[in-house]
Design a protein around this motif. Structure first.
Motif, PDB file in Angstrom:
ATOM      1  N   MET A  21      55.532  34.813  46.768  1.00  0.00           N
ATOM      2  CA  MET A  21      54.597  35.005  45.655  1.00  0.00           C
ATOM      3  C   MET A  21      53.898  33.703  45.279  1.00  0.00           C
ATOM      4  SD  MET A  21      53.760  37.874  44.583  1.00  0.00           S
ATOM      5  CE  MET A  21      53.018  37.765  42.960  1.00  0.00           C
ATOM      6  N   ASN A  22      54.574  32.564  45.592  1.00  0.00           N
ATOM      7  CA  ASN A  22      53.999  31.282  45.222  1.00  0.00           C
ATOM      8  C   ASN A  22      52.711  30.953  45.977  1.00  0.00           C
ATOM      9  OD1 ASN A  22      55.155  30.162  43.065  1.00  0.00           O
ATOM     10  ND2 ASN A  22      56.777  29.089  44.185  1.00  0.00           N
ATOM     11  N   ASP A  23      52.511  31.659  47.097  1.00  0.00           N
ATOM     12  CA  ASP A  23      51.304  31.419  47.856  1.00  0.00           C
ATOM     13  C   ASP A  23      50.102  32.165  47.279  1.00  0.00           C
ATOM     14  OD1 ASP A  23      52.892  29.936  49.436  1.00  0.00           O
ATOM     15  OD2 ASP A  23      53.065  31.398  51.060  1.00  0.00           O
ATOM     16  N   GLU A  24      50.342  33.041  46.327  1.00  0.00           N
ATOM     17  CA  GLU A  24      49.243  33.766  45.683  1.00  0.00           C
ATOM     18  C   GLU A  24      48.231  32.773  45.132  1.00  0.00           C
ATOM     19  OE1 GLU A  24      47.849  37.075  44.448  1.00  0.00           O
ATOM     20  OE2 GLU A  24      48.768  37.141  46.437  1.00  0.00           O
ATOM     21  N   PRO A  25      46.965  32.954  45.452  1.00  0.00           N
ATOM     22  CA  PRO A  25      45.974  32.069  44.831  1.00  0.00           C
ATOM     23  C   PRO A  25      45.878  32.371  43.338  1.00  0.00           C
ATOM     24  CG  PRO A  25      44.894  33.835  46.043  1.00  0.00           C
ATOM     25  CD  PRO A  25      46.360  33.950  46.337  1.00  0.00           C
ATOM     26  N   LEU A  26      45.385  31.421  42.572  1.00  0.00           N
ATOM     27  CA  LEU A  26      45.202  31.666  41.136  1.00  0.00           C
ATOM     28  C   LEU A  26      44.127  32.722  40.930  1.00  0.00           C
ATOM     29  CD1 LEU A  26      45.788  30.851  38.179  1.00  0.00           C
ATOM     30  CD2 LEU A  26      43.869  29.250  38.387  1.00  0.00           C
ATOM     31  N   LEU A  27      43.048  32.594  41.712  1.00  0.00           N
ATOM     32  CA  LEU A  27      41.937  33.534  41.569  1.00  0.00           C
ATOM     33  C   LEU A  27      41.556  34.094  42.925  1.00  0.00           C
ATOM     34  CD1 LEU A  27      39.623  34.534  39.473  1.00  0.00           C
ATOM     35  CD2 LEU A  27      38.210  32.924  40.734  1.00  0.00           C
ATOM     36  N   ARG A  28      41.396  35.408  42.977  1.00  0.00           N
ATOM     37  CA  ARG A  28      40.894  36.006  44.215  1.00  0.00           C
ATOM     38  C   ARG A  28      39.688  36.866  43.883  1.00  0.00           C
ATOM     39  NH1 ARG A  28      45.075  39.134  46.112  1.00  0.00           N
ATOM     40  NH2 ARG A  28      43.881  41.060  46.227  1.00  0.00           N
ATOM     41  N   VAL A  29      38.569  36.505  44.467  1.00  0.00           N
ATOM     42  CA  VAL A  29      37.351  37.283  44.292  1.00  0.00           C
ATOM     43  C   VAL A  29      37.168  38.060  45.591  1.00  0.00           C
ATOM     44  CG1 VAL A  29      34.849  37.149  43.982  1.00  0.00           C
ATOM     45  CG2 VAL A  29      36.347  35.598  42.707  1.00  0.00           C
ATOM     46  N   ASP A  30      37.121  39.384  45.462  1.00  0.00           N
ATOM     47  CA  ASP A  30      37.168  40.231  46.643  1.00  0.00           C
ATOM     48  C   ASP A  30      35.953  41.149  46.691  1.00  0.00           C
ATOM     49  OD1 ASP A  30      38.127  41.511  48.882  1.00  0.00           O
ATOM     50  OD2 ASP A  30      39.498  42.808  47.761  1.00  0.00           O
ATOM     51  N   ARG A  31      35.006  40.827  47.558  1.00  0.00           N
ATOM     52  CA  ARG A  31      33.787  41.622  47.767  1.00  0.00           C
ATOM     53  C   ARG A  31      33.038  41.910  46.466  1.00  0.00           C
ATOM     54  NH1 ARG A  31      34.056  45.374  52.899  1.00  0.00           N
ATOM     55  NH2 ARG A  31      31.975  44.544  52.796  1.00  0.00           N
ATOM     56  N   LEU A  32      32.899  40.867  45.665  1.00  0.00           N
ATOM     57  CA  LEU A  32      32.223  41.007  44.369  1.00  0.00           C
ATOM     58  C   LEU A  32      30.727  41.273  44.534  1.00  0.00           C
ATOM     59  CD1 LEU A  32      32.395  40.568  41.185  1.00  0.00           C
ATOM     60  CD2 LEU A  32      31.663  38.224  41.683  1.00  0.00           C
ATOM     61  N   SER A  33      30.240  42.258  43.815  1.00  0.00           N
ATOM     62  CA  SER A  33      28.803  42.511  43.738  1.00  0.00           C
ATOM     63  C   SER A  33      28.398  42.649  42.277  1.00  0.00           C
ATOM     64  CB  SER A  33      28.422  43.792  44.487  1.00  0.00           C
ATOM     65  OG  SER A  33      28.669  43.646  45.873  1.00  0.00           O
ATOM     66  N   VAL A  34      27.247  42.083  41.938  1.00  0.00           N
ATOM     67  CA  VAL A  34      26.722  42.206  40.583  1.00  0.00           C
ATOM     68  C   VAL A  34      25.226  42.507  40.678  1.00  0.00           C
ATOM     69  CG1 VAL A  34      26.425  41.107  38.331  1.00  0.00           C
ATOM     70  CG2 VAL A  34      28.365  40.448  39.765  1.00  0.00           C
ATOM     71  N   ALA A  35      24.795  43.503  39.941  1.00  0.00           N
ATOM     72  CA  ALA A  35      23.370  43.845  39.908  1.00  0.00           C
ATOM     73  C   ALA A  35      22.872  43.770  38.473  1.00  0.00           C
ATOM     74  CB  ALA A  35      23.154  45.243  40.462  1.00  0.00           C
ATOM     75  N   TYR A  36      21.670  43.231  38.298  1.00  0.00           N
ATOM     76  CA  TYR A  36      21.023  43.259  36.981  1.00  0.00           C
ATOM     77  C   TYR A  36      20.040  44.404  36.972  1.00  0.00           C
ATOM     78  CZ  TYR A  36      22.741  38.492  36.142  1.00  0.00           C
ATOM     79  OH  TYR A  36      23.523  37.386  35.969  1.00  0.00           O
ATOM     80  N   ARG A  37      20.048  45.132  35.884  1.00  0.00           N
ATOM     81  CA  ARG A  37      19.080  46.199  35.728  1.00  0.00           C
ATOM     82  C   ARG A  37      17.836  45.611  35.078  1.00  0.00           C
ATOM     83  NH1 ARG A  37      21.184  51.412  35.486  1.00  0.00           N
ATOM     84  NH2 ARG A  37      23.099  50.695  34.533  1.00  0.00           N
ATOM     85  N   LEU A  38      16.711  45.867  35.653  1.00  0.00           N
ATOM     86  CA  LEU A  38      15.474  45.394  35.037  1.00  0.00           C
ATOM     87  C   LEU A  38      14.885  46.520  34.198  1.00  0.00           C
ATOM     88  CD1 LEU A  38      13.938  43.476  38.064  1.00  0.00           C
ATOM     89  CD2 LEU A  38      15.294  42.595  36.172  1.00  0.00           C
TER      90      LEU A  38
END
Ligand SMILES: Nc1ncnc2c1ncn2[C@@H]1O[C@H](COP(=O)(O)OP(=O)(O)O)[C@@H](O)[C@H]1O
Ligand SMILES: [Mg+2]
Length: 334
Positions: free
Chosen positions: A1-18
């Motif tokens: 468990m100690n090898d777990e990264p602090l943060l994992r971002v996994d295939r993040l997508s963000v869209a802004y609506r205009l």
């Protein structure tokens, strides 16, 4: 468990609506697409790319200032994307932020002491002399004195103001600080001082950073690992020194070649290399991204496949990944 990264971002997508246009139909900007990376405890992940590439949007999604349209963010083993509307207090303490412009992120009518004290009291029941001592200790950690606590933001220099913003972030002993262009508004010598402060704090507190900047020269000096973004996508990741000395993606090379160097001869050489490298020019609009590899319109190695298929991130060596159809082509490494 100690090898777990602090943060994992996994295939993040963000869209802004205009806003809805005259022709109807909701238009969206895909500001971040399919972005994956990890930040180990006590390490710095540097996110670099031209303005508009999606760096701040990535940071804001991690801070939960906006809702991702896809993917997952896992922090310390908890799925951040599964939190409800309200962000848990513990997460608001663990993940802090330092923005580019402290004048707009600090309350202009509040003394430094009040600003830092408020943040501390949101998470710990301290008051009176105890709180005063805690604020003084925090000021000391960032190289300021107790009397700076009685100043208003506009009474401080740019570098001092950024130290206050850093003090406010570290005051609650976070595990991660999102630093979004923290030195971009400072002159070069102050930049160096603030960067040294951030590195010192990392050593003493063991805090992790997501360090965002458009300047690769700044990022390479603070980062353990670098991620290069282009038009909403990560195009290359790897250990900071390796990415900067042996870049794989043509865009990373362009960034390296466009970094300002003091030597005019070398500057001229870089300019020539840049001209030879691609067709240059401005990045395309994320509203109408080119098909296939978004960089193909500026890349001199672009072939038919580049205009047709989005290249996926693939391994190009130990701990290194790049998204380029021609990664590893002998012609490109010349
Ligand atoms: N609030 C917003 N509404 C609509 N589009 C936005 C908004 N914020 C950013 N964008 C667009 O999203 C893209 C990524 O922006 P940003 O994450 O700020 O890039 P960077 O930090 O790398 O300069 C850009 O095309 C930008 O114009
Ligand atoms: Mg930004």
């Amino acid at each position: 468990m100690n090898d777990e990264p602090l943060l994992r971002v996994d295939r993040l997508s963000v869209a802004y609506r205009l806003g809805t246009g005259m022709l109807g139909g909701r238009r969206k900007v895909a500001a971040v697409q399919d972005v994956s990376f990890e930040i180990p405890k006590g390490a710095t992940f540097g996110l670099v790319g031209e303005s508009g590439s999606g760096k701040s949007t990535t940071g804001r999604a991690i801070l939960r200032l906006l809702q991702p349209s896809g993917g997952r963010i896992v922090f310390d083993g908890r799925d951040v994307t599964a939190f409800g509307r309200r962000t848990p207090l513990s997460y608001r303490r663990d993940v802090q932020v330092v923005f580019q412009d402290p004048l707009s992120s600090l309350n202009p009518k509040q003394t430094v002491r009040t600003t830092i004290g408020q943040t501390i009291r949101r998470h710990r029941k301290l008051g009176g002399r105890e709180l005063r001592r805690e604020v003084d200790e925090t000021l000391d950690m960032v190289g300021l004195s107790s009397f700076h606590g009685d100043r208003l933001p506009h009474e401080l220099s740019g570098g001092q103001r950024q130290r206050v913003a850093i003090a406010r972030a570290v005051a609650v002993r976070p595990k991660l600080i999102v630093c979004d262009e923290p030195v971009s508004a400072l002159d070069v010598s102050t930049q160096g001082q603030v960067i040294n402060l951030l590195t010192d704090l990392q050593r003493t507190l063991g805090v992790s950073y997501l360090f965002i900047a458009h300047d690769l020269d700044v990022v390479r000096h603070v980062s353990t690992t670098i991620g290069v973004m282009y038009l909403g996508r990560l195009v290359e990741t790897g250990p900071a020194d390796e990415v900067c000395t042996a870049p794989v993606h043509p865009y990373t090379r362009m960034l390296l070649d466009s970094a300002l160097v003091p030597d005019p001869v070398e500057q001229a050489e870089r300019r020539a290399r840049r001209r030879a490298l691609g067709r240059g020019g401005e990045p395309p609009s994320p509203l109408a991204p080119p098909p296939g590899c978004a960089f193909h319109t500026r890349c001199r190695w672009a072939s038919e496949v580049c205009g047709a298929e989005v290249p996926q991130m693939t391994s190009t060596g130990p701990a290194r990944r790049a998204a380029c159809h021609h990664a590893g082509d002998p012609a490109m490494t010349g």
